[in-house]
Motif scaffolding. Structure first.
Motif, PDB file in Angstrom:
ATOM      1  N   ASN A   1      -3.305  28.298  36.762  1.00  0.00           N
ATOM      2  CA  ASN A   1      -4.307  28.451  36.439  1.00  0.00           C
ATOM      3  C   ASN A   1      -4.459  28.757  34.911  1.00  0.00           C
ATOM      4  O   ASN A   1      -5.571  27.848  34.420  1.00  0.00           O
ATOM      5  CB  ASN A   1      -4.863  29.818  36.705  1.00  0.00           C
ATOM      6  N   GLU A   2      -3.815  29.169  34.116  1.00  0.00           N
ATOM      7  CA  GLU A   2      -3.991  29.152  32.798  1.00  0.00           C
ATOM      8  C   GLU A   2      -4.008  27.643  32.031  1.00  0.00           C
ATOM      9  O   GLU A   2      -4.725  27.731  31.128  1.00  0.00           O
ATOM     10  CB  GLU A   2      -2.626  29.921  32.028  1.00  0.00           C
TER      11      GLU A   2
ATOM     12  N   PHE B   1      -6.973  25.987  32.720  1.00  0.00           N
ATOM     13  CA  PHE B   1      -7.948  26.351  31.832  1.00  0.00           C
ATOM     14  C   PHE B   1      -7.925  25.962  30.649  1.00  0.00           C
ATOM     15  O   PHE B   1      -8.929  25.221  29.987  1.00  0.00           O
ATOM     16  CB  PHE B   1      -7.806  27.672  31.815  1.00  0.00           C
TER      17      PHE B   1
ATOM     18  N   LEU C   1     -12.724  29.893  35.746  1.00  0.00           N
ATOM     19  CA  LEU C   1     -12.043  29.278  34.545  1.00  0.00           C
ATOM     20  C   LEU C   1     -13.204  28.525  34.071  1.00  0.00           C
ATOM     21  O   LEU C   1     -13.181  28.312  32.844  1.00  0.00           O
ATOM     22  CB  LEU C   1     -11.063  28.470  35.187  1.00  0.00           C
TER      23      LEU C   1
END
Lengths: 704, 734
Positions: free
Chosen positions: A37-38, A41, A90
């Motif tokens: 996810n990071e 993003f 996000l």
């Protein structure tokens, strides 16, 4: 409406291509690191930044993802609903950040209007308008780049591609070199490159005080990033900076020559062998070396206190990465300065001024380095433990066919060369590359020598070249051994240069530096041949391709993760379990890690022979072997704990009491190499098995 | 026909009335409002109030700094008003809550009206604040999260926002003062911190000149300083170490890591995002339509604040600010679920983060506050169709999230519906000396579950009996209670062990609840009540349909030893007199061991204070009638005073405090003023037994009260000056 001219059109096309290339690179990186996810993003943010997409699309994607989620739950796809919500979050955060960073709303209009205008990049919008494009894909209101990126990157995103091609080129080379090993899934192990789940400060316990700023920096980074990402980042930076720094620093007009210098500075056996061994410190120093050289050249040109300070900061940076830089960079600067002084001897005023600033730079340097000098000067015992045996063990390797000096001139000769897959093994006519590069270097020397103002530079570079090879030969050749021994015995800290082949870093530098001038001269000669214009262009492309491919082919093993030497592997689950169980014990104790080897084969690691990673892996304080076990050299350790453990391994009585004296409560025996020799642990009544797995056994000291 | 003046109608004060009626309707149909956090409070507010003045919590056996701040004090003072009207907890509670909740919501409506200048929309916006998915928690009895905290959180954000806009010094004092009344626990202000920080950063970013920026930073720092001074009473223990409630909680949770975080890992991010609460073991209206309604509402809110072209830059700024706060709230509510799991883990592993132990409920309120601020600013845009849309959404919200609609369907086991435990109040227990009641079966948490009459919530037993009740495996007593519980369940508790347990735990009565159950156990009703008959040392004194009451006579007094006389002054202070000591003796104090219990030798020992005594023949100890005093005026002396015989302080009976009294040591080290020598060479001494953190508490309380007093005066002065200024301006314009 004015039509765009030819140059403008070309520029527009370039900028579009450039954007697409950046997106592709980002996608490749995302694929390799893993779709977390990071990173997704970050990808969204950077892509927004790259194309300047209107942030309203980001928001709308987020809202749609959010609205889909309850519908997905309704059809019992909670997993997909979860995913959709995460994307919604996000995208919404990205949109918000985009608005805050770009929107005029948060820019006080009356303040620094000219600076804002400068950032607004109005010309591009005008340019689009002139083209007749009204729906500009970039945002209309304001273009205010975030300032925490360095200026070059800003330029890259600001669609001025000319200055940004080098970044792209060296980024591509970096990714090519990394290859598939960049992917997500564990750590990259090499002989001296080991990373644990968290970054630990070991500079104090191993008396490598100069490393502390670097270690603390990584530790700080570890607060936000996991260590496996930090490891990849460090390697990425090393490779990228190595090429980019050389490219930036070299004082030459031709851009092809610059690219050649950068490429050669990466693609050479010296860098390959050091990276292969995972000598991160040496590689980092090597990478930042050109910057220090550039600073020195500027200092020689216009000496003032600012340049002196800058120079001393660069020297300190090099020393932080590798202590050996004192001698390597010292030799280079000494020769440059001496030759420069001889050259300018008649200008007494300049010499006087110059000497003053040199002294000032020395004082700055001393002050900046006090943080490691103080503790080292207080306890110089550790470095003195190196003896003449070291010189023999770590002497440079010789080529069986061509001997020592040719091997060194070809930038080979790392002491551990016999286990490395060398590029020269694939191609029996490899000396041809050495000859070509030597030829280019000599050609370059001649070219530089012709420029009157730079004659001294050409001379000093050649001197550096010769001296570096002589010093690198060290103990391996009887002709140079006496010199090496004398330096070893008389110069402070020279003991650290037991691995004398490190001087070859300077040789590589001179090859790249003078070679670039050679390339420029060669192209000038080709141009003088009577070739028709069209053919000249074609010749140019062929020449450029050939000249850039030459270093890459000569050290082709560097590509694809050092020819699959960099592999992704992880510690066994047993290690993680053992660490968790040990952490549950809140006592203040130490843990002994066996088998007793500083370097050994670990079955989980690829490649298998690496430095013992236990001290970095386990959270509790570990006592592990610090021996070297190479040739006649067993150990340098003067640590009392090591001596006590070695005595204990020789005489296995009263284990419990003797371990207790060292405050050892647990003993970890990894099931690696000669672990069968440690069966006395099972037999001992003082120890009982605390935890047993396929990969290790943990014993607890009953007498603790 | 006369034209209807809609503006006048919308601005009519009648909407305040209408609003209160809606709130009354929500509560009125209930027999008893659900409460799980502090049910016991209702059973006797006056008793509770007294207990607040002492730091040592005799019930939990810990130095409990934290509950002893001003908020519960004011809270219970408020309850006390209603105790004047009724003795029935259900009525006290209903009156208190209705009064508080309607006052609170009226205040919110009043403030929103100040922003909107339209009472009708102000009513709609404040309804929106109180009727949203978070209100579902009300059904489970989360009184803090649902009824109590929306007001202070709203006030906190409202006034801080006002401060950032106006930069008036007035708010610098107002905000800390508000929090004295509303920081229900030490950690409440902390929940607002991330949001204050976000607002601070966003405003700082907009300030044009460096000078003004520095002034703004300085103003914020001085607000922090005032906050620290005013709330000194519960900030001091946070940083002064010592064995306080904090440390106990910390060790109980195993350092800084919260067990609650593990539970949150499996939580669903979607429901966190839309602020619906699941996983509390009861039914909530999380069907398709409520979820869809709320999702669409959120989607449109994001659309309006992020995409929509708004010309009014002021409103656009505010919308963006509160959208930022909303996203931050979502980040905190999600706990450890992805995305940004690592970041959350890192944040929650910071040492002091354990104070966010209820973060899910609390941040949820801030979520709804941020949302209602966005709604307020959308109203401010003054667009007709938008207003109609918001009106429809509000009506739907009231229908969907009004707790009355679904409260009936709550599962029985955890239902906060409680009947009055009147039958327990009729038990007459002798309270002229200190002893404890053992309530069986032992639970695992400080709650009481009774099937008939129905009761589920915080155990009210200590307030009913006014004696310490051992009813669960408390933090301080944990191990032994667990053993007793296990043995009683298996019916293999040896008489010897049980006798010893009752004796050393100061237990005089055993209350055997026939109707109680433990919902956490695999078989909640496993405990059978026949077991107590077999113990010959127990005497049955009462047997009814609901309970049996036994008495045990051989228990040790709270403080005991050979020839000991003692008197309770308050929960943290006891007077002790020991006579005829001729050899080493052990002095026992039967509360959980804490190194902060100290003995202080007194000059000129005497036992004249001992009157109406109660003699314990089994251990030759006299308990004198207690003489309760909370402020004596000498507390500051014990801040630095070195305690006596501290090296002999140890754990007695595996849990309690004990000291070894050595006459030789006393004679050798102290001046003759401190002991009386008897004819046979033995000595008499007097001690003050004191829980030392009490002195810190008293000092910090004084600092806090002084700061509150002085800042209140400054606040009033500010207010008067402001009023005068406005008067002057008005005069000029006239």
């Amino acid at each position: 409406m004015a039509k765009p001219n030819k140059y403008e059109k070309k520029n527009l096309i370039f900028s579009k291509i450039f954007n697409h290339i950046i997106t592709i690179i980002l996608l490749i990186l995302l694929f390799m690191i893993g779709f977390k996810n990071e990173y997704i993003f970050l990808f969204i943010l950077l892509t927004w930044f790259n194309y300047r997409i209107d942030k309203k699309y980001l928001t709308i994607i987020g809202i749609i993802a959010l609205l889909i989620a309850p519908l997905l739950i309704q059809i019992n796809r909670e997993d997909l609903a979860e995913r959709a919500t995460i994307y919604a979050f996000l995208f919404l955060i990205s949109a918000l950040l985009a608005i805050i960073s770009e929107s005029k709303i948060f820019i006080p209009i009356y303040k620094n209007m000219d600076i804002i205008n400068q950032y607004l990049n109005i010309e591009i919008i005008d340019f689009y308008h002139r083209l007749g494009i009204k729906n500009i894909p970039i945002i209309k209101s304001s273009l205010r780049p975030i300032r925490f990126f360095p200026k070059n990157i800003i330029n890259a995103f600001d669609q001025t591609p000319k200055q940004s091609w080098p970044i792209l080129y060296y980024l591509l080379l970096t990714i090519l070199i990394f290859g598939y090993s960049l992917r997500y899934g564990g750590y990259i192990f090499a002989l001296d490159m080991i990373y644990g789940p968290i970054i630990k400060i070991i500079g104090i316990s191993t008396e490598g005080y100069h490393l502390l700023p670097y270690e603390y920096f990584l530790k700080g980074l570890n607060l936000i990033l996991p260590s496996y990402i930090i490891q990849r980042l460090v390697i990425l930076i090393i490779i990228f900076i190595t090429g980019f720094a050389m490219h930036k620093v070299i004082p030459i007009k031709s851009s092809l020559a610059k690219y050649f210098a950068g490429t050669l500075y990466i693609f050479n056996p010296f860098f390959y062998e050091r990276l292969w061994a995972g000598q991160i410190g040496v590689c980092l120093a090597y990478a930042f070396f050109p910057f220090a050289l550039g600073c020195l050249l500027k200092f020689l040109k216009e000496p003032d206190w600012k340049q002196a300070l800058k120079l001393s900061i660069w020297v300190t940076v090099l020393i932080i990465f590798a202590l050996h830089s004192i001698y390597i960079f010292g030799l280079l600067s000494l020769i440059l300065i001496i030759v420069f002084i001889i050259n300018k001897w008649r200008d007494k005023v300049l010499i006087k001024k110059f000497t003053g600033y040199i002294l000032l730079a020395g004082v700055f340097c001393l002050m900046l380095n006090l943080f490691w000098l103080m503790p080292v000067l207080r306890q110089p015992a550790s470095i003195k433990t190196f003896g003449t045996t070291d010189l023999e063990v770590f002497a440079p390797a010789r080529d069986e066919q061509f001997g020592l000096f040719f091997n060194l001139t070809s930038l080979y000769g790392f002491w551990g060369e016999e286990v490395i897959v060398l590029p020269k093994e694939d191609f029996s006519y490899w000396p041809i590359f050495t000859i070509i590069f030597l030829g280019l270097m000599i050609f370059g020397y001649y070219e530089l020598y012709k420029q009157k103002g730079n004659r001294w530079l050409a001379n000093s570079m050649i001197i550096v070249f010769i001296l570096s090879i002589i010093l690198a030969a060290g103990a391996a050749s009887p002709k140079t051994a006496w010199l090496n021994l004398w330096l070893f015995e008389h110069l402070p800290f020279y003991e650290g240069m037991r691995d004398s082949q490190k001087f070859i870093a300077l040789t590589a530098l001179v090859y790249a530096f003078l070679g670039a001038f050679g390339v420029q001269a060669l192209w000038g000669m080709i141009k003088k041949l009577k070739i028709r214009e069209l053919n000249l262009k074609l010749t140019g492309y062929i020449f450029a391709g050939a000249i850039l491919l030459l270093p890459i082919v000569s050290t082709h093993t560097l590509l694809n993760g050092l020819d699959n030497h960099f592999e992704v592997s992880d510690y066994p689950q047993d290690w993680y379990d053992a660490n968790n169980s040990l952490n549950k014990d809140k006592d203040n104790f130490r843990v002994l890690f066996l088998p007793w080897h500083g370097y050994m084969e670990f079955s989980f690691a690829i490649p298998s022979t690496i430095a013992n990673p236990a001290v970095l892996f386990f959270d509790k304080p570990i006592i592990q072997a610090d021996n070297i076990e190479r040739g006649d050299l067993y150990t340098h350790s003067t640590r009392p704990e090591s001596q006590a453990i070695e005595e204990l391994l020789a005489n296995k009585d009263n284990i419990g009491v003797r371990l207790k004296k060292l405050n050892i409560k647990y003993v970890i025996l990894a099931h690696e190499v000669d672990f069968e020799n440690y069966d006395f642990l099972d037999k001992s009544k003082d120890l009982s098995i605390f935890k047993q797995g396929d990969d290790l056994t943990v014993y607890v000291n009953r007498l603790y | 026909m006369q034209k209807v003046d809609w503006i006048k109608i919308a601005n009519s004060k009648i909407w305040y009335m209408f609003y209160v009626i809606i709130i009354f309707l929500l509560f009125i149909f209930r027999r008893f409002i659900g409460i799980s956090d502090a049910t016991s409070t209702w059973f006797s507010p006056s008793y509770n109030l007294k207990n607040l003045l002492s730091v040592w919590d005799t019930y939990n056996g810990i130095g409990a700094y934290i509950p002893h701040n001003f908020t519960p004090f004011f809270q219970r003072l408020f309850y006390l008003i209603f105790e004047l009207f009724s003795n029935h907890p259900s009525i006290i509670q209903k009156m208190a809550w209705l009064t508080y909740f309607s006052l609170a919501s009226l205040l919110v409506m009043f403030l929103i009206n100040k922003m909107l200048s339209n009472k009708f929309y102000a009513m709609l916006a404040s309804i929106f604040l109180f009727f949203n998915p978070v209100m579902q928690l009300a059904g489970w009895g989360k009184q803090h999260a649902t009824y109590y905290l929306p007001l202070p959180y709203f006030l906190g954000i409202y006034f801080y926002f006002r401060f950032c806009e106006t930069k008036k010094y007035f708010y610098l004092i107002l905000i800390p003062i508000i929090w004295i009344f509303y920081g229900t626990a030490f950690n409440q202000p902390a929940y607002l911190a991330p949001f204050f920080l976000a607002i601070f950063v966003l405003f700082l970013y907009q300030i044009p000149t460096e000078k003004k920026k520095i002034l703004f930073i300085w103003q914020n720092i001085s607000m922090m300083l005032i906050f620290i001074l005013v709330n000194f009473v519960y900030i001091l223990p946070l940083f002064s170490g010592g064995t306080t409630y904090l440390n106990t909680i910390r060790s109980y949770y195993g350092g800084s890591q919260l067990p609650i975080l593990d539970a949150l890992k499996s939580e669903n991010f979607f429901y966190s995002f839309i602020n619906f609460h699941r996983g509390y073991g009861y039914d909530l209206p999380d069907g398709f339509w409520p979820v869809m309604l709320w999702t669409i509402l959120l989607g449109s809110i994001f659309y309006f604040s992020l995409v929509w072209q708004i010309k009014d830059r002021y409103i656009k700024k505010k919308l963006l600010t509160f959208t930022t706060i909303l996203l931050i709230a979502i980040f905190f509510i999600k706990g450890l679920t992805p995305p940004f799991t690592k970041l959350s883990e890192k944040i929650y592993s910071i040492n002091y983060m354990y104070i966010f132990r209820d973060f899910k409920d609390k941040f949820s309120i801030l979520y709804s506050i941020a949302l209602s601020f966005i709604v307020i600013y959308l109203y401010k845009l003054n667009i007709k169709w938008l207003k109609i849309l918001l009106l429809i959404v509000t009506i739907f919200s009231v229908i969907t999230f009004a707790t009355n609609w679904w409260i009936q369907s709550l599962s029985y086991t955890y239902s906060p519906y409680v009947d009055d435990l009147a039958y327990l109040r009729t038990i007459n227990i002798n309270s002229d000396h200190n002893s404890r009641i053992l309530s069986l079966p032992l639970g695992s948490y400080q709650s009481l579950y009774i099937s008939e009459p129905h009761y589920a919530g915080d155990s009210p037993l200590k307030n009913i009996f006014r004696k310490d009740v051992i009813s669960h495996s408390q933090i301080g007593f944990f191990k032994q209670e667990q053993e007793i519980k296990n043995a009683l369940e298996k019916n293999n508790l040896s008489p010897k062990l049980f006798y010893r347990y009752l004796q050393t735990k100061n237990v005089e009565y055993i209350l055997n609840n026939k109707n109680q159950y433990i919902p956490e156990d695999s078989d909640p009703h496993a405990y059978k009540y026949q077991t107590l008959k077999q113990y010959s040392f127990l005497r049955k004194i009462q047997d009814t349909k609901y309970f049996e009451l036994y008495q045990f006579n051989d228990f040790y007094p709270l403080i005991n030893g050979k020839n000991v006389e003692f008197q309770k002054i308050n929960n943290s202070k006891y007077k002790v007199f020991i006579k005829n000591i001729n050899s080493k003796e052990q002095l026992n104090f039967l509360t959980s061991y804490s190194p902060d219990w100290k003995l202080y030798l007194q000059k000129n020992p005497t036992n004249k204070w001992c009157q109406n005594s109660y003699y314990f023949s089994n251990i030759n100890t006299i308990e004198c009638k207690e003489n309760i005093k909370y402020f004596i005026g000498d507390e500051w002396r014990y801040l630095k005073k070195i305690p006596d015989l501290n090296s002999s302080h140890r754990i007695g009976f595996n849990y309690a405090n004990a000291w070894i009294i050595d006459p030789v040591l006393i004679k050798g080290n102290y001046s003759p003023d401190y002991f009386q020598v008897n004819k046979d060479g033995s000595i008499n001494i007097e001690f003050l037994l004191y829980f030392q953190p009490q002195s810190k508490f008293i000092i910090s309380l004084i600092i806090s009260i002084l700061s509150i007093f002085s800042s209140s005066i400054i606040l009033i002065l500010f207010w008067l000056i402001e009023k005068r200024k406005i008067g002057k301006v008005n005069g000029q314009t006239k």
